[in-house]
Design a protein around this motif. Structure first.
Motif, mmCIF file in Angstrom:
data_model
loop_
_atom_site.group_PDB
_atom_site.id
_atom_site.type_symbol
_atom_site.label_atom_id
_atom_site.label_comp_id
_atom_site.label_asym_id
_atom_site.label_seq_id
_atom_site.Cartn_x
_atom_site.Cartn_y
_atom_site.Cartn_z
ATOM 1 N N VAL A 194 105.789 -52.541 11.555
ATOM 2 C CA VAL A 194 105.775 -51.195 12.412
ATOM 3 C C VAL A 194 107.135 -51.032 12.395
ATOM 4 O O VAL A 194 107.830 -51.736 11.883
ATOM 5 N N ARG A 195 107.325 -49.558 12.708
ATOM 6 C CA ARG A 195 108.692 -49.030 13.328
ATOM 7 C C ARG A 195 109.248 -49.816 15.157
ATOM 8 O O ARG A 195 108.497 -48.867 15.575
ATOM 9 N N LEU A 196 109.837 -49.695 14.852
ATOM 10 C CA LEU A 196 110.225 -50.250 16.412
ATOM 11 C C LEU A 196 110.791 -48.570 16.547
ATOM 12 O O LEU A 196 110.705 -48.196 16.520
ATOM 13 N N VAL A 212 100.717 -51.754 20.313
ATOM 14 C CA VAL A 212 100.520 -50.570 19.669
ATOM 15 C C VAL A 212 99.504 -50.178 19.377
ATOM 16 O O VAL A 212 98.487 -51.297 18.981
ATOM 17 N N THR A 213 98.978 -48.765 19.533
ATOM 18 C CA THR A 213 98.526 -47.820 20.118
ATOM 19 C C THR A 213 98.558 -47.029 18.463
ATOM 20 O O THR A 213 97.381 -46.227 18.980
ATOM 21 N N GLY A 214 98.818 -47.494 18.012
ATOM 22 C CA GLY A 214 99.133 -46.258 17.044
ATOM 23 C C GLY A 214 100.701 -46.238 16.080
ATOM 24 O O GLY A 214 101.170 -46.611 16.224
ATOM 25 N N PRO A 215 100.364 -45.233 15.117
ATOM 26 C CA PRO A 215 101.984 -45.107 14.251
ATOM 27 C C PRO A 215 103.064 -44.908 15.245
ATOM 28 O O PRO A 215 103.987 -45.105 14.151
ATOM 29 N N ASP A 216 102.621 -43.731 16.333
ATOM 30 C CA ASP A 216 103.993 -43.518 16.645
ATOM 31 C C ASP A 216 104.372 -44.736 17.395
ATOM 32 O O ASP A 216 103.264 -44.346 18.183
ATOM 33 N N SER A 217 105.284 -45.528 17.663
ATOM 34 C CA SER A 217 106.341 -45.780 17.908
ATOM 35 C C SER A 217 106.523 -45.317 19.345
ATOM 36 O O SER A 217 106.558 -46.251 20.137
ATOM 37 N N ASP A 218 107.001 -44.344 19.344
ATOM 38 C CA ASP A 218 107.297 -44.025 20.673
ATOM 39 C C ASP A 218 106.516 -43.468 22.089
ATOM 40 O O ASP A 218 107.112 -43.438 22.237
ATOM 41 N N ALA A 219 105.300 -43.653 21.331
ATOM 42 C CA ALA A 219 104.246 -43.336 22.054
ATOM 43 C C ALA A 219 103.610 -44.809 22.613
ATOM 44 O O ALA A 219 102.609 -44.790 23.162
ATOM 45 N N TRP A 220 104.020 -46.007 21.976
ATOM 46 C CA TRP A 220 103.640 -47.416 22.648
ATOM 47 C C TRP A 220 103.857 -47.010 24.494
ATOM 48 O O TRP A 220 105.378 -46.708 24.251
ATOM 49 N N ALA A 235 98.727 -66.872 22.460
ATOM 50 C CA ALA A 235 98.008 -65.965 22.130
ATOM 51 C C ALA A 235 96.237 -65.912 21.657
ATOM 52 O O ALA A 235 95.086 -66.205 22.602
ATOM 53 N N GLU A 236 96.625 -66.990 20.019
ATOM 54 C CA GLU A 236 95.983 -67.529 20.000
ATOM 55 C C GLU A 236 94.461 -68.397 20.666
ATOM 56 O O GLU A 236 93.199 -68.337 20.240
ATOM 57 N N GLN A 237 95.615 -68.942 20.984
ATOM 58 C CA GLN A 237 95.078 -70.417 22.327
ATOM 59 C C GLN A 237 94.377 -69.807 23.828
ATOM 60 O O GLN A 237 93.714 -70.833 24.066
ATOM 61 N N GLU A 238 95.599 -69.048 24.083
ATOM 62 C CA GLU A 238 95.444 -69.080 25.640
ATOM 63 C C GLU A 238 94.949 -67.717 25.839
ATOM 64 O O GLU A 238 95.498 -66.454 25.712
ATOM 65 N N ASP A 239 93.186 -67.358 26.363
ATOM 66 C CA ASP A 239 92.368 -66.273 26.624
ATOM 67 C C ASP A 239 94.110 -65.110 27.462
ATOM 68 O O ASP A 239 93.841 -63.980 27.425
ATOM 69 N N GLU A 240 94.273 -65.953 28.614
ATOM 70 C CA GLU A 240 95.063 -64.653 29.456
ATOM 71 C C GLU A 240 95.893 -64.482 28.972
ATOM 72 O O GLU A 240 97.215 -63.533 28.969
ATOM 73 N N LEU A 241 96.897 -64.706 27.765
ATOM 74 C CA LEU A 241 98.168 -63.853 26.750
ATOM 75 C C LEU A 241 97.634 -62.411 25.829
ATOM 76 O O LEU A 241 98.228 -62.318 25.062
ATOM 77 N N ARG A 242 95.443 -62.785 25.761
ATOM 78 C CA ARG A 242 95.520 -61.865 24.978
ATOM 79 C C ARG A 242 94.916 -60.627 25.736
ATOM 80 O O ARG A 242 94.485 -60.253 27.496
ATOM 81 N N TYR A 243 95.515 -59.232 25.593
ATOM 82 C CA TYR A 243 95.365 -57.811 25.941
ATOM 83 C C TYR A 243 93.799 -57.438 25.955
ATOM 84 O O TYR A 243 93.637 -57.810 24.432
ATOM 85 N N PRO A 244 93.668 -57.455 27.033
ATOM 86 C CA PRO A 244 91.847 -57.154 26.590
ATOM 87 C C PRO A 244 91.611 -56.321 26.444
ATOM 88 O O PRO A 244 92.064 -54.737 25.930
ATOM 89 N N THR A 262 97.813 -58.704 17.145
ATOM 90 C CA THR A 262 98.638 -58.202 16.411
ATOM 91 C C THR A 262 99.430 -57.056 17.010
ATOM 92 O O THR A 262 99.774 -56.317 16.341
ATOM 93 N N ASP A 263 98.248 -56.207 18.047
ATOM 94 C CA ASP A 263 99.126 -55.208 18.550
ATOM 95 C C ASP A 263 100.181 -55.269 20.018
ATOM 96 O O ASP A 263 100.048 -54.482 20.759
ATOM 97 N N LEU A 264 99.842 -56.339 19.891
ATOM 98 C CA LEU A 264 101.645 -57.138 20.583
ATOM 99 C C LEU A 264 102.431 -57.495 20.396
ATOM 100 O O LEU A 264 102.780 -58.106 18.998
ATOM 101 N N VAL A 265 103.941 -56.544 20.466
ATOM 102 C CA VAL A 265 104.909 -56.948 19.928
ATOM 103 C C VAL A 265 106.400 -57.298 21.103
ATOM 104 O O VAL A 265 106.081 -56.458 22.072
ATOM 105 N N GLN A 266 106.462 -58.171 21.669
ATOM 106 C CA GLN A 266 107.654 -59.042 22.298
ATOM 107 C C GLN A 266 108.707 -58.306 22.316
ATOM 108 O O GLN A 266 108.879 -58.530 21.059
#
Length: 202
Positions: free
Chosen positions: A48-50, A131-139, A99-108, A113-117
């Motif tokens: 992704v583009r930061l 990550v809501t789309g290719p425009d990272s400035d809109a995340w 997050a693969e193991q703990e549901d509370e870490l998963r965004y509903p 892969t849509d989460l970047v910490q």
């Protein structure tokens, strides 16, 4: 947002205002250049583009800790680096694995892969982009609270940090102990003073 990288063009308003609240650490220009140079490798690793305001922030400040409470990760680093501090690539991989193991870490309703910490604090809250789309400035920024649940902050990275440094974030204010803090301590300076790194990424 066009990437300015302190080109002399006007900064995004939130970032320009942040400079008046949180001046950069003096004398760490070389560290900032090293952190900024890691952006392309981070983007390649994450696919992704930061967001532009984060890249601009790194150019102005570098990565590090605000007030020993709030840690902002550098873009990229190698495990063999000496000194070593977690990067966005590292902490995102660790978060997604957990997050693969703990549901509370998963965004509903979204894959992990849509989460970047990009940060954490001394209460083990996790600060991420959704990550809501290719425009990272809109995340939006999303916070996974250690006490449970997420909050969404549509204003983005720089505006979120500005609000945090002023003492409150969101419609129901959350405080991070940053009000009154006047400097970001670069992570290399942090490692010289503390062991282990106080921003304990989860």
């Amino acid at each position: 947002m066009e990437r300015l990288v302190t080109s002399g063009s006007p900064l995004p308003p939130a970032l320009a205002e942040l400079l008046t609240v949180l001046p950069p650490f003096p004398g760490n220009e070389g560290d900032r250049r090293v952190d900024l140079a890691g952006v392309p490798a981070a983007e390649a690793a994450l696919g992704v583009r930061l967001p532009g305001d984060y890249v601009e922030f790194v150019a102005l400040y570098g990565a590090g800790d605000i007030g020993d409470h709030f840690a902002i990760a550098r873009p990229f680093g190698e495990l063999t680096d000496s000194p070593y501090s977690p990067s966005i690539v590292d902490v995102t991989a660790t978060y997604r694995e957990a997050a693969e193991q703990e549901d509370e870490l998963r965004y509903p309703g979204r894959p992990v892969t849509d989460l970047v910490q990009w940060g954490t604090d001394d209460s083990a809250n996790s600060f991420l982009w959704l990550v809501t789309g290719p425009d990272s400035d809109a995340w939006p920024v999303v916070v996974n609270w250690r006490s449970g649940g997420f909050t969404v902050h549509e204003e983005g990275f720089a505006a979120f940090l500005l609000a945090a440094c002023r003492g409150a974030v969101g419609e129901r204010p959350r405080r991070f102990g940053l009000e009154g803090v006047r400097q970001l301590l670069p992570w290399r300076e942090v490692l010289q003073e503390y062991e282990p790194y106080p921003g304990e990424f989860a």
